[in-house]
Motif scaffolding. Sequence first.
Motif, PDB file in Angstrom:
ATOM      1  N   HIS A   9      31.087  38.910 -30.608  1.00  0.00           N
ATOM      2  CA  HIS A   9      32.111  38.591 -29.610  1.00  0.00           C
ATOM      3  C   HIS A   9      33.487  38.549 -30.297  1.00  0.00           C
ATOM      4  N   PRO A  10      34.513  39.179 -29.679  1.00  0.00           N
ATOM      5  CA  PRO A  10      35.823  39.285 -30.359  1.00  0.00           C
ATOM      6  C   PRO A  10      36.464  37.951 -30.743  1.00  0.00           C
ATOM      7  N   THR A  11      36.204  36.889 -29.981  1.00  0.00           N
ATOM      8  CA  THR A  11      36.845  35.611 -30.320  1.00  0.00           C
ATOM      9  C   THR A  11      36.323  35.061 -31.650  1.00  0.00           C
ATOM     10  N   LEU A  12      35.128  35.494 -32.044  1.00  0.00           N
ATOM     11  CA  LEU A  12      34.575  35.039 -33.338  1.00  0.00           C
ATOM     12  C   LEU A  12      35.378  35.576 -34.521  1.00  0.00           C
ATOM     13  N   SER A  13      36.142  36.642 -34.297  1.00  0.00           N
ATOM     14  CA  SER A  13      36.964  37.138 -35.399  1.00  0.00           C
ATOM     15  C   SER A  13      38.453  36.851 -35.173  1.00  0.00           C
ATOM     16  N   ARG A  41      20.410  22.914 -31.042  1.00  0.00           N
ATOM     17  CA  ARG A  41      19.952  22.331 -32.314  1.00  0.00           C
ATOM     18  C   ARG A  41      20.824  22.711 -33.501  1.00  0.00           C
ATOM     19  N   GLY A  42      22.136  22.584 -33.287  1.00  0.00           N
ATOM     20  CA  GLY A  42      23.053  22.816 -34.402  1.00  0.00           C
ATOM     21  C   GLY A  42      23.566  21.490 -34.948  1.00  0.00           C
ATOM     22  N   VAL A  43      24.262  21.551 -36.063  1.00  0.00           N
ATOM     23  CA  VAL A  43      24.886  20.355 -36.632  1.00  0.00           C
ATOM     24  C   VAL A  43      26.416  20.449 -36.607  1.00  0.00           C
ATOM     25  N   GLY A  44      26.914  21.647 -36.233  1.00  0.00           N
ATOM     26  CA  GLY A  44      28.348  21.842 -36.133  1.00  0.00           C
ATOM     27  C   GLY A  44      28.643  22.959 -35.153  1.00  0.00           C
ATOM     28  N   LEU A  45      29.812  22.889 -34.526  1.00  0.00           N
ATOM     29  CA  LEU A  45      30.205  23.963 -33.601  1.00  0.00           C
ATOM     30  C   LEU A  45      31.724  24.082 -33.613  1.00  0.00           C
ATOM     31  N   ALA A  46      32.201  25.302 -33.811  1.00  0.00           N
ATOM     32  CA  ALA A  46      33.648  25.548 -33.835  1.00  0.00           C
ATOM     33  C   ALA A  46      34.102  26.065 -32.478  1.00  0.00           C
ATOM     34  N   ALA A  47      35.355  25.776 -32.131  1.00  0.00           N
ATOM     35  CA  ALA A  47      35.896  26.159 -30.827  1.00  0.00           C
ATOM     36  C   ALA A  47      35.780  27.664 -30.562  1.00  0.00           C
ATOM     37  N   THR A  48      35.997  28.477 -31.590  1.00  0.00           N
ATOM     38  CA  THR A  48      35.933  29.929 -31.377  1.00  0.00           C
ATOM     39  C   THR A  48      34.530  30.380 -30.948  1.00  0.00           C
ATOM     40  N   GLN A  49      33.521  29.556 -31.254  1.00  0.00           N
ATOM     41  CA  GLN A  49      32.147  29.892 -30.862  1.00  0.00           C
ATOM     42  C   GLN A  49      31.890  29.659 -29.375  1.00  0.00           C
ATOM     43  N   VAL A  50      32.806  28.947 -28.721  1.00  0.00           N
ATOM     44  CA  VAL A  50      32.703  28.799 -27.266  1.00  0.00           C
ATOM     45  C   VAL A  50      33.908  29.478 -26.595  1.00  0.00           C
ATOM     46  N   GLU A 172      25.039  42.057 -18.361  1.00  0.00           N
ATOM     47  CA  GLU A 172      24.722  41.096 -17.301  1.00  0.00           C
ATOM     48  C   GLU A 172      25.973  40.399 -16.759  1.00  0.00           C
ATOM     49  N   GLY A 173      27.109  40.662 -17.382  1.00  0.00           N
ATOM     50  CA  GLY A 173      28.358  40.062 -16.930  1.00  0.00           C
ATOM     51  C   GLY A 173      28.559  38.628 -17.414  1.00  0.00           C
ATOM     52  N   LEU A 174      27.746  38.182 -18.366  1.00  0.00           N
ATOM     53  CA  LEU A 174      27.897  36.827 -18.914  1.00  0.00           C
ATOM     54  C   LEU A 174      29.113  36.761 -19.836  1.00  0.00           C
ATOM     55  N   VAL A 175      29.513  37.916 -20.341  1.00  0.00           N
ATOM     56  CA  VAL A 175      30.696  38.021 -21.193  1.00  0.00           C
ATOM     57  C   VAL A 175      31.644  38.995 -20.505  1.00  0.00           C
ATOM     58  N   GLY A 176      32.916  38.626 -20.423  1.00  0.00           N
ATOM     59  CA  GLY A 176      33.890  39.501 -19.779  1.00  0.00           C
ATOM     60  C   GLY A 176      34.250  40.700 -20.647  1.00  0.00           C
ATOM     61  N   ILE A 181      38.748  38.685 -21.787  1.00  0.00           N
ATOM     62  CA  ILE A 181      38.665  37.761 -22.922  1.00  0.00           C
ATOM     63  C   ILE A 181      40.072  37.442 -23.426  1.00  0.00           C
ATOM     64  N   GLU A 182      40.909  38.470 -23.509  1.00  0.00           N
ATOM     65  CA  GLU A 182      42.276  38.270 -23.985  1.00  0.00           C
ATOM     66  C   GLU A 182      43.097  37.416 -23.037  1.00  0.00           C
ATOM     67  N   LYS A 183      42.893  37.628 -21.761  1.00  0.00           N
ATOM     68  CA  LYS A 183      43.621  36.859 -20.755  1.00  0.00           C
ATOM     69  C   LYS A 183      43.216  35.385 -20.864  1.00  0.00           C
ATOM     70  N   GLY A 184      41.920  35.141 -20.975  1.00  0.00           N
ATOM     71  CA  GLY A 184      41.421  33.776 -21.113  1.00  0.00           C
ATOM     72  C   GLY A 184      42.022  33.093 -22.329  1.00  0.00           C
ATOM     73  N   ARG A 185      42.065  33.816 -23.432  1.00  0.00           N
ATOM     74  CA  ARG A 185      42.614  33.288 -24.675  1.00  0.00           C
ATOM     75  C   ARG A 185      44.088  32.909 -24.516  1.00  0.00           C
ATOM     76  N   ARG A 186      44.837  33.814 -23.869  1.00  0.00           N
ATOM     77  CA  ARG A 186      46.276  33.553 -23.675  1.00  0.00           C
ATOM     78  C   ARG A 186      46.489  32.266 -22.898  1.00  0.00           C
ATOM     79  N   GLU A 187      45.622  32.032 -21.888  1.00  0.00           N
ATOM     80  CA  GLU A 187      45.759  30.814 -21.081  1.00  0.00           C
ATOM     81  C   GLU A 187      45.511  29.552 -21.906  1.00  0.00           C
ATOM     82  N   TRP A 188      44.480  29.602 -22.750  1.00  0.00           N
ATOM     83  CA  TRP A 188      44.191  28.435 -23.608  1.00  0.00           C
ATOM     84  C   TRP A 188      45.331  28.193 -24.581  1.00  0.00           C
TER      85      TRP A 188
END
Length: 195
Positions: A9-13, A41-50, A172-176, A181-188
């Motif tokens: 997923h592009p946000t991961l990079s 079942r993780g012990v850590g999660l970074a924002a870019t992963q969501v 399946e449309g679960l990922v835009g 994705i870019e539009k969503g990022r700009r909003e955040w």
Amino acid sequence: MLRIVLYPHPTLSFEAQPIVRVDVKLKKLIDEMFELMYEFRGVGLAATQVDLPLRMFVINESGQKGCGEEQVFLNPVLSQPKGTEEAEEGCLSLPGVYAPVRRPKQVHIQAYDLKGREIKQTVDGFLSRVIQHEHDHLNGVMFIDRIPEANRLEIEEKIEEVEVQYEEERREGLVGDSAAIEKGRREWLKRYCGG
Ligand code: NI
């Protein structure tokens, strides 16, 4: 609703940006990150992963809700690496992929919590590894990027399986698409990073 995105997923990079404001919604997003982390079942999660382009991650070394300590790190800065240690790592964005990664044994972290209080901690052992792994995510770096080419061959097949899974999620449309994705990022970024 947040979901954990899979490699590649592009946000991961994407290089996550410093947070300049905290509000109730951000707190809710962090709660959701903890829930997802426990669910998978993780012990850590970074924002870019969501799919949030923000410099923050959450950690609970115990990996279990109601146990251990929940830690939130905003705008973390790592320094003073010392020693080296190798240990196996995995990642919720790369399910089924595990490999040994060499990292500094000890680091210093400076960050802020949700109340704006400064965190200054020297960490080593497992916590140091988790912090470094999550901090890498904020710079668009995955743990597989830290594995020497020769050793990467062994996990290549597993990585490809995740890539196939990602393509399925796209179909399946679960990922835009990349424009969405870019539009969503700009909003955040506009909401939490001042533009
Ligand atoms: Ni990870």
